[in-house]
Design an enzyme around this catalytic site. Structure first.
Site, PDB file in Angstrom:
ATOM      1  N   HIS A 135       2.418   1.245 -13.045  1.00  0.00           N
ATOM      2  CA  HIS A 135       3.075  -0.213 -13.400  1.00  0.00           C
ATOM      3  C   HIS A 135       4.556   0.182 -13.167  1.00  0.00           C
ATOM      4  O   HIS A 135       5.122   1.190 -13.797  1.00  0.00           O
ATOM      5  CB  HIS A 135       2.805  -0.575 -14.776  1.00  0.00           C
ATOM      6  CG  HIS A 135       3.508  -1.675 -15.200  1.00  0.00           C
ATOM      7  ND1 HIS A 135       2.949  -2.997 -14.802  1.00  0.00           N
ATOM      8  CD2 HIS A 135       4.557  -2.119 -16.148  1.00  0.00           C
ATOM      9  CE1 HIS A 135       3.646  -4.099 -15.083  1.00  0.00           C
ATOM     10  NE2 HIS A 135       4.794  -3.629 -16.015  1.00  0.00           N
ATOM     11  N   ASN A 170      -3.492   3.271 -13.768  1.00  0.00           N
ATOM     12  CA  ASN A 170      -2.889   1.963 -12.834  1.00  0.00           C
ATOM     13  C   ASN A 170      -1.479   2.490 -12.964  1.00  0.00           C
ATOM     14  O   ASN A 170      -0.955   3.246 -13.770  1.00  0.00           O
ATOM     15  CB  ASN A 170      -2.823   0.619 -13.671  1.00  0.00           C
ATOM     16  CG  ASN A 170      -2.035  -0.298 -13.185  1.00  0.00           C
ATOM     17  OD1 ASN A 170      -1.972  -0.439 -12.051  1.00  0.00           O
ATOM     18  ND2 ASN A 170      -1.355  -1.118 -14.195  1.00  0.00           N
ATOM     19  N   ASP A 208      -1.913  -4.020 -19.248  1.00  0.00           N
ATOM     20  CA  ASP A 208      -0.678  -2.974 -19.183  1.00  0.00           C
ATOM     21  C   ASP A 208      -0.724  -2.168 -20.475  1.00  0.00           C
ATOM     22  O   ASP A 208       0.603  -1.704 -20.971  1.00  0.00           O
ATOM     23  CB  ASP A 208       0.488  -3.474 -18.816  1.00  0.00           C
ATOM     24  CG  ASP A 208       0.490  -3.959 -17.239  1.00  0.00           C
ATOM     25  OD1 ASP A 208      -0.187  -3.503 -16.474  1.00  0.00           O
ATOM     26  OD2 ASP A 208       1.006  -5.078 -17.053  1.00  0.00           O
ATOM     27  N   MET A 222      -3.162  -6.478  -7.737  1.00  0.00           N
ATOM     28  CA  MET A 222      -2.363  -7.771  -8.644  1.00  0.00           C
ATOM     29  C   MET A 222      -3.454  -8.324  -9.255  1.00  0.00           C
ATOM     30  O   MET A 222      -2.937  -9.611  -9.757  1.00  0.00           O
ATOM     31  CB  MET A 222      -1.300  -8.453  -7.740  1.00  0.00           C
ATOM     32  CG  MET A 222      -0.528  -7.605  -6.936  1.00  0.00           C
ATOM     33  SD  MET A 222       0.354  -6.364  -8.246  1.00  0.00           S
ATOM     34  CE  MET A 222       1.778  -7.348  -8.466  1.00  0.00           C
ATOM     35  N   GLY A 267       0.835  -1.380   0.015  1.00  0.00           N
ATOM     36  CA  GLY A 267       0.160   0.079   0.076  1.00  0.00           C
ATOM     37  C   GLY A 267       0.798   1.355  -0.097  1.00  0.00           C
ATOM     38  O   GLY A 267       0.329   2.291   0.329  1.00  0.00           O
ATOM     39  N   SER A 268       2.169   1.291  -0.262  1.00  0.00           N
ATOM     40  CA  SER A 268       2.676   2.534  -0.403  1.00  0.00           C
ATOM     41  C   SER A 268       2.335   3.428  -1.592  1.00  0.00           C
ATOM     42  O   SER A 268       2.280   4.814  -1.098  1.00  0.00           O
ATOM     43  CB  SER A 268       4.228   2.347  -0.845  1.00  0.00           C
ATOM     44  OG  SER A 268       4.670   2.088  -1.855  1.00  0.00           O
ATOM     45  N   ASN A 269       1.880   3.103  -2.706  1.00  0.00           N
ATOM     46  CA  ASN A 269       1.262   3.997  -3.398  1.00  0.00           C
ATOM     47  C   ASN A 269      -0.114   4.561  -3.200  1.00  0.00           C
ATOM     48  O   ASN A 269      -0.274   6.049  -3.155  1.00  0.00           O
ATOM     49  CB  ASN A 269       0.971   3.342  -4.781  1.00  0.00           C
ATOM     50  CG  ASN A 269       2.455   3.453  -5.780  1.00  0.00           C
ATOM     51  OD1 ASN A 269       2.705   4.295  -6.305  1.00  0.00           O
ATOM     52  ND2 ASN A 269       3.078   1.993  -5.789  1.00  0.00           N
TER      53      ASN A 269
HETATM   54  C1  GAR Z   1       4.275  -1.398  -6.950  1.00  0.00           C
HETATM   55  O1  GAR Z   1       5.413  -1.377  -7.434  1.00  0.00           O
HETATM   56  C2  GAR Z   1       3.532  -1.224  -8.306  1.00  0.00           C
HETATM   57  O2  GAR Z   1       3.974  -0.595  -9.407  1.00  0.00           O
HETATM   58  C3  GAR Z   1       3.458  -2.655  -8.660  1.00  0.00           C
HETATM   59  O3  GAR Z   1       3.260  -3.306  -7.502  1.00  0.00           O
HETATM   60  C4  GAR Z   1       3.836  -2.455  -6.198  1.00  0.00           C
HETATM   61  C5  GAR Z   1       2.863  -2.274  -5.207  1.00  0.00           C
HETATM   62  O4  GAR Z   1       3.477  -1.630  -4.160  1.00  0.00           O
HETATM   63  N1  GAR Z   1       2.129  -3.122  -9.518  1.00  0.00           N
HETATM   64  C6  GAR Z   1       2.333  -3.892 -10.302  1.00  0.00           C
HETATM   65  O5  GAR Z   1       3.450  -4.783 -10.800  1.00  0.00           O
HETATM   66  C7  GAR Z   1       0.952  -3.874 -11.179  1.00  0.00           C
HETATM   67  N2  GAR Z   1       1.157  -4.892 -12.209  1.00  0.00           N
HETATM   68  P1  GAR Z   1       2.703  -0.725  -2.960  1.00  0.00           P
HETATM   69  O6  GAR Z   1       1.493  -1.863  -2.568  1.00  0.00           O
HETATM   70  O7  GAR Z   1       3.614  -0.516  -2.084  1.00  0.00           O
HETATM   71  O8  GAR Z   1       1.887   0.473  -3.723  1.00  0.00           O
END
Ligand code: GAR
Length: 201
Positions: A120, A118, A156, A101, A17-19
């Site tokens: 990516h 999204n 994507d 995901m 969940g950092s994003n």
């Molecule tokens: C992030 O690196 C995001 O870009 C990736 O999952 C991670 C989630 O991190 N997403 C994908 O690969 C989607 N295809 P987060 O939970 O800390 O945000």
């Protein structure tokens, strides 16, 4: 220039969940106005994003994808109809995928045309799908990056809003590259939303 109507957004996240956190902090700091994050939906009971949402007092809903998985595969259509019910109840203007995901199905995409974004972790169209950072290292790339794009039925593959890049160091591993990329992802998502906000004007 007229005042833009507030844009209600629901974030979908599966993991850490950092994003999601970066988007919430940006919203609270007033830098992604008129977007307002009205809720989080997660498909994973133990997702860190759920805990973050609770800490931020943002309504969060679990649409657990696990019960829809069986040895025969993933019952995507039933899972997605649960997800769509939940989204319909929340009535967002926008959906932001932030480490979600699962692949979104056509019904949901059709219900929110050009309203799903999204992030990516690659310079699309390179390295679609899972473990994009590993794909970049395995391919011998010198440059990695991230992309914020609209979600279409092509995995994507939707129109890109914004990309940022960073150098891959000779001793980078999937872990070190992913870690260095993360703050850039947060920055890119926020700037992409600022760019879209201007276009809404
Ligand atoms: C992030 O690196 C995001 O870009 C990736 O999952 C991670 C989630 O991190 N997403 C994908 O690969 C989607 N295809 P987060 O939970 O800390 O945000």
């Amino acid at each position: 220039m007229g005042k833009i109507k507030r844009q209600k957004a629901v974030v979908l996240a599966s993991g850490r969940g950092s994003n999601f956190e970066a988007l919430v902090r940006a919203e609270k700091a007033g830098v992604i106005s008129p977007f307002e994050i009205i809720g989080l939906i997660s498909n994973q009971p133990d997702s860190g994003a759920r805990e973050l949402a609770r800490n931020f007092c943002i309504p969060e809903v679990l649409v657990n994808s696990q019960p829809f998985k069986s040895p025969r595969g993933f019952d995507r259509s039933h899972y997605e109809s649960e997800l769509l019910k939940c989204l319909t109840a929340l009535k967002p203007d926008w959906i932001f995928l932030a480490g979600y995901m699962l692949v979104l199905g056509p019904e949901i995409i059709a219900a929110f045309p050009k309203r799903i974004l999204n992030i990516h972790p690659s310079l699309l169209p390179k390295h679609r799908g899972l473990r994009a950072q590993k794909q970049a290292i395995d391919a011998g790339d010198r440059i990695a990056g991230c992309s914020v794009h609209y979600v279409t039925e092509e995995l994507d593959g939707g129109p890109i809003v914004l990309q940022k890049s960073l150098e891959i160091l000779p001793d980078d591993t999937e872990e070190t590259l992913s870690k260095r990329l993360l703050p850039l992802e947060h920055e890119t998502y926020i700037e992409a939303l600022q760019q879209i906000a201007k276009e809404l004007n």
